[in-house]
Design an enzyme around this catalytic site. Structure first.
Site, PDB file in Angstrom:
ATOM      1  N   ASP A 229      -7.097 -15.934   2.398  1.00 51.19           N
ATOM      2  CA  ASP A 229      -8.477 -16.406   2.625  1.00 51.19           C
ATOM      3  C   ASP A 229      -9.336 -16.083   1.404  1.00 51.19           C
ATOM      4  OD1 ASP A 229      -7.902 -17.177   5.310  1.00 51.19           O
ATOM      5  OD2 ASP A 229      -9.892 -16.513   5.978  1.00 51.19           O
TER       6      ASP A 229
ATOM      7  N   ASP B 154      -2.531 -12.475   5.137  1.00 53.61           N
ATOM      8  CA  ASP B 154      -3.581 -13.183   5.883  1.00 53.61           C
ATOM      9  C   ASP B 154      -4.919 -13.028   5.160  1.00 53.61           C
ATOM     10  OD1 ASP B 154      -4.902 -14.468   8.084  1.00 53.61           O
ATOM     11  OD2 ASP B 154      -5.514 -12.480   8.796  1.00 53.61           O
TER      12      ASP B 154
ATOM     13  N   ASP C 243      -5.407  -2.910  -2.596  1.00 56.27           N
ATOM     14  CA  ASP C 243      -6.852  -2.828  -2.875  1.00 56.27           C
ATOM     15  C   ASP C 243      -7.144  -3.324  -4.295  1.00 56.27           C
ATOM     16  OD1 ASP C 243      -5.439  -0.606  -3.747  1.00 56.27           O
ATOM     17  OD2 ASP C 243      -6.921   0.885  -3.115  1.00 56.27           O
TER      18      ASP C 243
ATOM     19  N   LYS D  96       0.874  -1.180   0.000  1.00 61.28           N
ATOM     20  CA  LYS D  96       0.000   0.000   0.000  1.00 61.28           C
ATOM     21  C   LYS D  96       0.909   1.226   0.000  1.00 61.28           C
ATOM     22  CE  LYS D  96      -4.062   2.032   0.324  1.00 61.28           C
ATOM     23  NZ  LYS D  96      -5.049   2.020  -0.770  1.00 61.28           N
TER      24      LYS D  96
HETATM   25  C1  IPM Z   1      -3.886 -17.488  10.035  1.00 57.38           C
HETATM   26  C2  IPM Z   1      -4.719 -16.994  11.179  1.00 57.38           C
HETATM   27  C3  IPM Z   1      -3.826 -16.344  12.228  1.00 57.38           C
HETATM   28  C4  IPM Z   1      -3.189 -15.106  11.602  1.00 57.38           C
HETATM   29  C5  IPM Z   1      -4.504 -15.957  13.550  1.00 57.38           C
HETATM   30  C6  IPM Z   1      -5.271 -17.094  14.147  1.00 57.38           C
HETATM   31  C7  IPM Z   1      -3.502 -15.444  14.532  1.00 57.38           C
HETATM   32  O1  IPM Z   1      -5.713 -16.137  10.725  1.00 57.38           O
HETATM   33  O2  IPM Z   1      -2.939 -18.260  10.262  1.00 57.38           O
HETATM   34  O3  IPM Z   1      -4.196 -17.160   8.886  1.00 57.38           O
HETATM   35  O4  IPM Z   1      -3.822 -14.046  11.551  1.00 57.38           O
HETATM   36  O5  IPM Z   1      -2.050 -15.216  11.154  1.00 57.38           O
HETATM   37 MN    MN Z   2      -5.949 -16.130   8.548  1.00 55.76          MN
END
Ligand code: IPM
Ligand code: MN
Ligand code: NAD
Length: 360
Positions: free
Chosen positions: A246, A242, A218, A186
């Site tokens: 996801d 992180d 973004d 960013k």
């Molecule tokens: C991950 C999880 C962890 C992170 C948490 C549980 C601390 O979300 O491993 O992706 O944010 O790294």
């Molecule tokens: Mn995570």
């Protein structure tokens, strides 16, 4: 070969998915004639309830000198808002063993192509490796809790050596892939991102055969869904990595499909699915164990140097999917959803069928 592996079941669906990996590891040991010593240790909410601490000294002791660690998940809503929380264990483990590089491959198994919300042409040849910095950034910068005051803060801090070492990991792995590194930051707002970008460019000078690009976070959050196949290695900071991993898991069919390896300079590593303890589905046999099983394959490959065994486990997951064994999170394709155990059984039997027992 002989190896000591610490199993950290943790909370929620953690123990459920880890149990399937225990069976996979024992099967691999039996089929290839290895001696795997599997040692269980407490972590997270389970450890707080038993000992008052999320990462008890006995767990650290077990992990010390082990060849690898395999984690289910930590996180328990029962500890929300408290000072001592399950997630602290994971952060401490990463810091203690200097597991600064978090590798999160996002690959669509052809068998899962019909199970995502995307059109097939978007998904064609998706093979992205997230290289997430794991022991710095806003997760570990100076922090002030609110306490009795009226403000709180977290600090996003990166140093040159921290960025340099994670960038090197990214360029090194890109050498064995499609030779493209996308750095996500960013830099239009954050000073730490401007440093990040400068250092990535300096490291890039040592890898003239690798294409490098910088993309703002973004916009990247959009591009990764619009044109995922154009990315190869994606290097980014702790929090961006992180969130984006996801998001990218949807490309692989489900959050429950993605494996992860957290590694230091040497061979030792912590392997875990990228998902959490999923309290909304825990204890009901609904959790997809494939992400954790694929993490077990990463463990075999990276920490034990067992490439053939790692591939066999990955192939067994693909076979189980092809045969229609899947938990409800992958249920967009129709069919009868299976339980965690049934999926584990299917992966195990695929593994056993393709690999004859060692004769020695
Ligand atoms: C991950 C999880 C962890 C992170 C948490 C549980 C601390 O979300 O491993 O992706 O944010 O790294
Ligand atoms: Mn995570
Ligand atoms: P989550 O990843 O646990 O779950 C998000 C959603 O995905 C939920 O709907 C869940 O049911 C689903 N899901 C997750 N894993 C699945 C699987 N294997 N099979 C099928 N569906 C699955 O995220 P959350 O709900 O935001 O967090 C729950 C807890 O987990 C929190 O305490 C969080 O801190 C923790 N957490 C831990 C880790 C870890 O241990 N590595 C990672 C992420 C979150």
């Amino acid at each position: 070969m002989k190896a000591r592996i610490v199993l950290l079941p943790g909370d929620g669906v953690g123990p459920e998915v880890l149990e399937e990996c225990r069976r996979i590891l024992l099967a691999v040991a039996g089929l290839w004639g290895h001696d795997f010593i599997l040692e269980d240790a407490l972590i997270g909410g389970a450890a707080i309830r038993a000992t008052g601490r999320p990462l008890p000294p006995e767990t650290l002791e077990a992990c010390n000198g082990a060849d690898a660690m395999l984690l289910g998940a930590v996180g328990d809503p029962g500890f929300d808002g408290q000072d001592v929380r399950p997630e602290q264990a994971l952060l401490e483990l990463r810091k203690t063993f200097d597991l600064f590089a978090n590798l999160r491959p996002v690959r669509l198994l052809p068998e899962a192509a019909d199970l995502t919300p995307f059109r097939p042409e978007v998904l064609k040849e998706v093979d992205v490796l997230f290289v997430r910095e794991l022991t710095g950034g806003i997760y570990f910068g100076p922090r002030k809790e609110q306490g009795s005051g009226s403000d709180a803060h977290d600090t996003l801090l990166y140093s040159v050596p921290e960025v340099e070492r994670i960038a090197r990991v990214a360029f090194e792995v890109a050498e064995g892939r499609r030779r493209k590194v996308t750095s996500v930051d960013k830099a239009n707002v954050l000073a730490s991102s401007r440093l990040w970008r400068r250092v990535v460019d300096q490291v890039a000078d040592d890898y003239s055969n690798i294409e490098v690009e910088h993309v703002l976070v973004d916009a990247f959050a959009m591009h990764i869904l619009r044109r995922p196949a154009t990315f190869d290695v994606v290097v980014t900071g702790n929090m961006f990595g992180d969130i984006l991993s996801d998001e990218a898991s949807v490309l692989a069919g489900s959050l429950g499909m993605l494996p992860s390896a957290s590694v230091a300079e040497g061979r030792v590593g912590l392997y875990e699915p990228i998902h959490g303890s999923a309290p909304d589905i825990a204890g009901r046999g609904l959790a997809n164990p494939m992400g954790t099983i694929l993490s077990t394959a990463m463990l075999l490959r990276h920490s034990l140097d067992l490439e053939e065994e790692a591939r066999a486990v990955e192939d067994a997951v693909a076979t189980a999917l092809r045969q229609g064994f899947m938990t409800p999170d992958l249920g967009l394709g129709g069919g009868t959803p299976c339980t965690t155990r049934e999926v584990g059984d299917a992966v195990l039997s695929a593994l056993e069928q393709t690999h004859a027992p060692a004769t020695a």
